[in-house]
Design an enzyme around this catalytic site. Structure first.
Site, PDB file in Angstrom:
ATOM      1  CG  MET A  72     -34.769  60.419 -90.601  1.00  0.00           C
ATOM      2  SD  MET A  72     -35.712  61.745 -91.405  1.00  0.00           S
ATOM      3  CE  MET A  72     -34.405  62.910 -91.702  1.00  0.00           C
TER       4      MET A  72
ATOM      5  CB  THR B 162     -43.902  60.286-106.390  1.00  0.00           C
ATOM      6  OG1 THR B 162     -43.119  61.465-106.152  1.00  0.00           O
ATOM      7  CG2 THR B 162     -45.384  60.619-106.308  1.00  0.00           C
TER       8      THR B 162
ATOM      9  CG  ASN C 224     -44.909  64.123 -87.072  1.00  0.00           C
ATOM     10  OD1 ASN C 224     -45.831  64.868 -87.355  1.00  0.00           O
ATOM     11  ND2 ASN C 224     -43.649  64.505 -87.053  1.00  0.00           N
TER      12      ASN C 224
ATOM     13  NE  ARG D 298     -30.395  53.698-100.796  1.00  0.00           N
ATOM     14  CZ  ARG D 298     -30.424  54.335 -99.614  1.00  0.00           C
ATOM     15  NH1 ARG D 298     -31.525  54.319 -98.893  1.00  0.00           N
ATOM     16  NH2 ARG D 298     -29.348  54.955 -99.158  1.00  0.00           N
TER      17      ARG D 298
ATOM     18  CD  GLN E 234     -40.795  67.823 -84.497  1.00  0.00           C
ATOM     19  OE1 GLN E 234     -40.782  67.709 -83.285  1.00  0.00           O
ATOM     20  NE2 GLN E 234     -40.448  66.842 -85.320  1.00  0.00           N
TER      21      GLN E 234
ATOM     22  CD  GLU F  81     -43.247  68.162 -88.798  1.00  0.00           C
ATOM     23  OE1 GLU F  81     -43.042  67.359 -87.864  1.00  0.00           O
ATOM     24  OE2 GLU F  81     -42.372  68.496 -89.597  1.00  0.00           O
TER      25      GLU F  81
ATOM     26  CG  ASN G  79     -42.566  62.025 -96.129  1.00  0.00           C
ATOM     27  OD1 ASN G  79     -42.260  61.527 -95.048  1.00  0.00           O
ATOM     28  ND2 ASN G  79     -41.851  62.957 -96.732  1.00  0.00           N
TER      29      ASN G  79
ATOM     30  CG  LEU H  16     -36.000  63.259-101.215  1.00  0.00           C
ATOM     31  CD1 LEU H  16     -36.342  62.082-100.315  1.00  0.00           C
ATOM     32  CD2 LEU H  16     -34.567  63.713-100.999  1.00  0.00           C
ATOM     33  CG  ASP H  17     -38.725  65.352 -99.369  1.00  0.00           C
ATOM     34  OD1 ASP H  17     -37.572  65.724 -99.066  1.00  0.00           O
ATOM     35  OD2 ASP H  17     -39.323  64.439 -98.778  1.00  0.00           O
TER      36      ASP H  17
END
Ligand code: GRF
Length: 203
Positions: free
Chosen positions: A89, A140, A13, A64, A170, A173, A106, A143-144
């Site tokens: 990831m 945001t 990507n 994290r 892909q 994408e 994303n 997640l997703d």
């Protein structure tokens, strides 16, 4: 306008964004590529394109929060107008998301809101879904879950397996991510609260 791209792996990507930029179809400049995996092939793609390639291994941080703090610093050093997650990831902390809310996109390999999370192709096949695809969305804290700005749809065929579906998704994408990035850099995409607008129209 300045773009920072976050990756973890191959960077196909990212390559699509690099090629869009080289054909003046991105509307801005990729000023840095940052990967949490030091051996990500995408870092080589960045270096080969003369783009600042930074490895920031998450295993070197003990939380994290600590990692995201370091990541924010590296990103801000490049003063981006837009951050693109292209196969990055990592689960982002709320602090990180809030820092870049409204200017972080994303690419996700499903027709959101279907199949948030991982293993989207296997899950779609297991459900024998007929329509699959990919989505570009604002990031945001969910997640997703952020507002979708552009999708590509494809038909799942009976001979599809995870690998063939991944290839088909892909390919799409690589088409929609550069378009969505260009729209943002042209000032046509706006994030507001829980929605997004394109040229002032609610998406
Ligand atoms: C893409 O399929 C993207 O949808 C998913 O991870 C993959 C990254 O591939 N989140 P690449 O590194 O861009 O080749």
């Amino acid at each position: 306008p300045r773009v920072v791209v976050l990756i973890s792996g191959s960077g196909s990507n990212l390559q699509a964004l690099i090629e869009a930029q080289s054909h003046d179809r991105l509307g801005g400049e990729i000023v840095a590529v940052i990967s949490n995996e030091a051996d990500a092939y995408g870092l080589k793609r960045a270096r080969d394109a003369g783009i600042d390639a930074v490895a920031l291994p998450h295993r070197e941080y003990d939380s994290r929060e600590a990692y995201d703090g370091a990541l924010i610093k590296v990103i801000e050093r490049h003063e981006p107008d837009l951050i693109v997650l292209a196969g990055f990831m990592r689960i982002l902390t709320p602090r990180f998301v809030q820092r870049f809310l409204g200017r972080m996109l994303n690419i996700h390999p499903s027709l959101l809101p279907a199949y948030q999370g991982l293993n989207t192709h296997a899950r779609a096949l297991a459900d024998e879904t007929k329509q699959h695809g990919c989505s570009v969305h604002f990031v945001t804290e969910e997640l997703d879950g952020g507002p979708v700005v552009l999708q590509a749809e494809l038909n799942v065929t009976s001979d599809d397996d995870v690998e063939s579906l991944k290839q088909k998704v892909q390919a799409r994408e690589h088409l929609i991510l550069p378009i969505a990035v260009q729209w943002f850099l042209q000032g046509r995409l706006q994030y507001s609260g829980d929605g997004a607008t394109m040229d002032g129209h609610l998406l």
